[in-house]
Design a protein around this motif. Structure first.
Motif, PDB file in Angstrom:
ATOM      1  N   ASN A 135       0.844  -1.195   0.000  1.00  0.00           N
ATOM      2  CA  ASN A 135       0.000   0.000   0.000  1.00  0.00           C
ATOM      3  C   ASN A 135       0.880   1.246   0.000  1.00  0.00           C
ATOM      4  N   LEU A 136       0.604   2.142  -0.937  1.00  0.00           N
ATOM      5  CA  LEU A 136       1.369   3.380  -1.052  1.00  0.00           C
ATOM      6  C   LEU A 136       0.466   4.563  -0.715  1.00  0.00           C
ATOM      7  N   TYR A 137       0.909   5.375   0.258  1.00  0.00           N
ATOM      8  CA  TYR A 137       0.123   6.517   0.725  1.00  0.00           C
ATOM      9  C   TYR A 137       0.857   7.829   0.445  1.00  0.00           C
ATOM     10  N   SER A 138       0.077   8.852   0.162  1.00  0.00           N
ATOM     11  CA  SER A 138       0.623  10.206   0.068  1.00  0.00           C
ATOM     12  C   SER A 138       0.564  10.814   1.466  1.00  0.00           C
ATOM     13  N   THR A 139       1.672  11.358   1.949  1.00  0.00           N
ATOM     14  CA  THR A 139       1.676  11.917   3.302  1.00  0.00           C
ATOM     15  C   THR A 139       0.950  13.259   3.376  1.00  0.00           C
ATOM     16  N   LYS A 140       0.752  13.889   2.233  1.00  0.00           N
ATOM     17  CA  LYS A 140       0.100  15.201   2.213  1.00  0.00           C
ATOM     18  C   LYS A 140      -1.328  15.129   2.728  1.00  0.00           C
ATOM     19  N   ASP A 141      -2.076  14.124   2.250  1.00  0.00           N
ATOM     20  CA  ASP A 141      -3.475  13.976   2.689  1.00  0.00           C
ATOM     21  C   ASP A 141      -3.760  12.614   3.305  1.00  0.00           C
ATOM     22  N   GLU A 142      -2.689  11.766   3.439  1.00  0.00           N
ATOM     23  CA  GLU A 142      -2.788  10.432   4.037  1.00  0.00           C
ATOM     24  C   GLU A 142      -3.678   9.493   3.241  1.00  0.00           C
ATOM     25  N   LYS A 143      -3.883   9.768   1.966  1.00  0.00           N
ATOM     26  CA  LYS A 143      -4.765   8.937   1.150  1.00  0.00           C
ATOM     27  C   LYS A 143      -3.977   7.876   0.376  1.00  0.00           C
ATOM     28  N   LEU A 144      -4.632   6.755   0.161  1.00  0.00           N
ATOM     29  CA  LEU A 144      -4.057   5.665  -0.613  1.00  0.00           C
ATOM     30  C   LEU A 144      -4.023   6.041  -2.093  1.00  0.00           C
ATOM     31  N   VAL A 145      -2.869   5.839  -2.734  1.00  0.00           N
ATOM     32  CA  VAL A 145      -2.758   6.157  -4.162  1.00  0.00           C
ATOM     33  C   VAL A 145      -2.501   4.909  -5.010  1.00  0.00           C
ATOM     34  N   TRP A 146      -1.983   3.852  -4.375  1.00  0.00           N
ATOM     35  CA  TRP A 146      -1.750   2.602  -5.104  1.00  0.00           C
ATOM     36  C   TRP A 146      -1.773   1.447  -4.111  1.00  0.00           C
ATOM     37  N   SER A 147      -2.381   0.330  -4.524  1.00  0.00           N
ATOM     38  CA  SER A 147      -2.443  -0.851  -3.672  1.00  0.00           C
ATOM     39  C   SER A 147      -2.303  -2.096  -4.535  1.00  0.00           C
ATOM     40  N   GLY A 148      -1.621  -3.096  -4.017  1.00  0.00           N
ATOM     41  CA  GLY A 148      -1.455  -4.324  -4.783  1.00  0.00           C
ATOM     42  C   GLY A 148      -1.174  -5.518  -3.889  1.00  0.00           C
ATOM     43  N   GLU A 149      -1.293  -6.708  -4.480  1.00  0.00           N
ATOM     44  CA  GLU A 149      -0.979  -7.946  -3.781  1.00  0.00           C
ATOM     45  C   GLU A 149      -0.147  -8.833  -4.691  1.00  0.00           C
ATOM     46  N   SER A 150       0.747  -9.583  -4.087  1.00  0.00           N
ATOM     47  CA  SER A 150       1.599 -10.481  -4.865  1.00  0.00           C
ATOM     48  C   SER A 150       1.565 -11.887  -4.290  1.00  0.00           C
ATOM     49  N   ASP A 151       1.884 -12.858  -5.126  1.00  0.00           N
ATOM     50  CA  ASP A 151       2.066 -14.247  -4.710  1.00  0.00           C
ATOM     51  C   ASP A 151       3.507 -14.643  -4.989  1.00  0.00           C
ATOM     52  N   THR A 152       4.110 -15.317  -4.011  1.00  0.00           N
ATOM     53  CA  THR A 152       5.509 -15.742  -4.142  1.00  0.00           C
ATOM     54  C   THR A 152       5.675 -17.136  -3.569  1.00  0.00           C
ATOM     55  N   VAL A 153       6.470 -17.969  -4.253  1.00  0.00           N
ATOM     56  CA  VAL A 153       6.840 -19.260  -3.682  1.00  0.00           C
ATOM     57  C   VAL A 153       7.936 -19.008  -2.654  1.00  0.00           C
ATOM     58  N   TYR A 154       7.655 -19.341  -1.402  1.00  0.00           N
ATOM     59  CA  TYR A 154       8.616 -19.066  -0.326  1.00  0.00           C
ATOM     60  C   TYR A 154       9.854 -19.930  -0.493  1.00  0.00           C
ATOM     61  N   GLU A 155      11.011 -19.322  -0.277  1.00  0.00           N
ATOM     62  CA  GLU A 155      12.269 -20.049  -0.319  1.00  0.00           C
ATOM     63  C   GLU A 155      13.198 -19.518   0.765  1.00  0.00           C
ATOM     64  N   LYS A 156      14.239 -20.280   1.078  1.00  0.00           N
ATOM     65  CA  LYS A 156      15.152 -19.916   2.149  1.00  0.00           C
ATOM     66  C   LYS A 156      16.284 -19.017   1.689  1.00  0.00           C
ATOM     67  N   ASN A 157      16.315 -18.707   0.406  1.00  0.00           N
ATOM     68  CA  ASN A 157      17.288 -17.739  -0.107  1.00  0.00           C
ATOM     69  C   ASN A 157      16.682 -16.357   0.110  1.00  0.00           C
ATOM     70  N   PHE A 158      16.918 -15.789   1.293  1.00  0.00           N
ATOM     71  CA  PHE A 158      16.248 -14.552   1.686  1.00  0.00           C
ATOM     72  C   PHE A 158      16.671 -13.363   0.823  1.00  0.00           C
ATOM     73  N   GLU A 159      17.916 -13.375   0.350  1.00  0.00           N
ATOM     74  CA  GLU A 159      18.370 -12.294  -0.522  1.00  0.00           C
ATOM     75  C   GLU A 159      17.565 -12.279  -1.818  1.00  0.00           C
ATOM     76  N   ARG A 160      17.432 -13.427  -2.425  1.00  0.00           N
ATOM     77  CA  ARG A 160      16.664 -13.547  -3.669  1.00  0.00           C
ATOM     78  C   ARG A 160      15.197 -13.202  -3.429  1.00  0.00           C
TER      79      ARG A 160
END
Length: 210
Positions: A163-188
């Motif tokens: 969620n991305l908010y503008s601090t000027k008016d505290e309103k949401l300007v962009w929102s999204g969701e992602s799916d990821t296969v979890y792995e133990k390579n935390f850097e990747r």
């Protein structure tokens, strides 16, 4: 291009096509503010609410690098904010209000689920009849793989919310969701989140070059 070279290029393309694809972070839903011009952000706090500190650090560091390409200064939350359990909401609001930040990106894991897939370990490749002569091949599809052995594999899928908010008016300007296969390579894993997010923000013209 010679006939032999064309054949070499074609075989290379075929070899690449049948290679297994690696799991990646995919944006599956997103919402963009409409009806008003999208603000041109210059200084963004990147705050990932994750228990795993290594993933959090990799994500925020990568976002800082990617945002810089669009003339946005990314501020890693792990460098300027204490752990979330040590800061009250009112204190956080006051810090943001007194800062020069014009936007805040909040990232948090939302859900975890397990998916099962079948992995083919053996098979017999049979080219279609049209493959045996070169010229008919051009209009043919790729051959099939007939599995002779396989096993099932369980993947842990992590749903992450952005969620991305503008601090000027505290309103949401962009929102999204992602799916990821979890792995133990935390850097990747952390960098994968950042790269997928930055790519989508660019596509939606939330960040853009001057």
């Amino acid at each position: 291009m010679t006939f032999r070279l064309r054949i070499g290029v074609l075989l290379t393309i075929l070899a690449i096509t049948v290679l297994p694809l690696m799991a990646d972070t995919k944006i599956i839903h997103r919402w963009v503010l409409t009806g008003v011009p999208m603000p041109r952000f210059q200084k963004m706090l990147v705050a990932s609410i994750m228990e795993n500190y290594l993933i959090r650090q990799e994500f925020e560091d990568e976002m800082e690098k990617l945002l810089e390409k669009y003339s946005v200064e990314g501020i890693q939350s792990y460098m300027v904010l204490p752990p979330r359990n040590e800061m009250m909401e009112g204190e956080l609001k006051q810090r943001i209000k007194e800062s020069s930040l014009d936007s805040v990106l909040v990232v948090r894991p939302k859900a975890v689920r397990t998916e099962t897939e079948e992995v083919v370990t053996g098979g017999i490749y049979m080219p279609p009849p049209g493959y045996y002569m070169f010229w008919p091949y051009w209009n043919m599809a790729y051959g099939g793989l007939y599995p002779t052995s396989s096993y099932t594999k369980e993947n842990v899928m992590v749903r992450v919310e952005f969620n991305l908010y503008s601090t000027k008016d505290e309103k949401l300007v962009w929102s999204g969701e992602s799916d990821t296969v979890y792995e133990k390579n935390f850097e990747r894993l952390g960098k994968g989140y950042a790269q997928a997010l930055a790519k989508q923000l660019k596509k939606d013209k939330v960040i853009r070059k001057k």
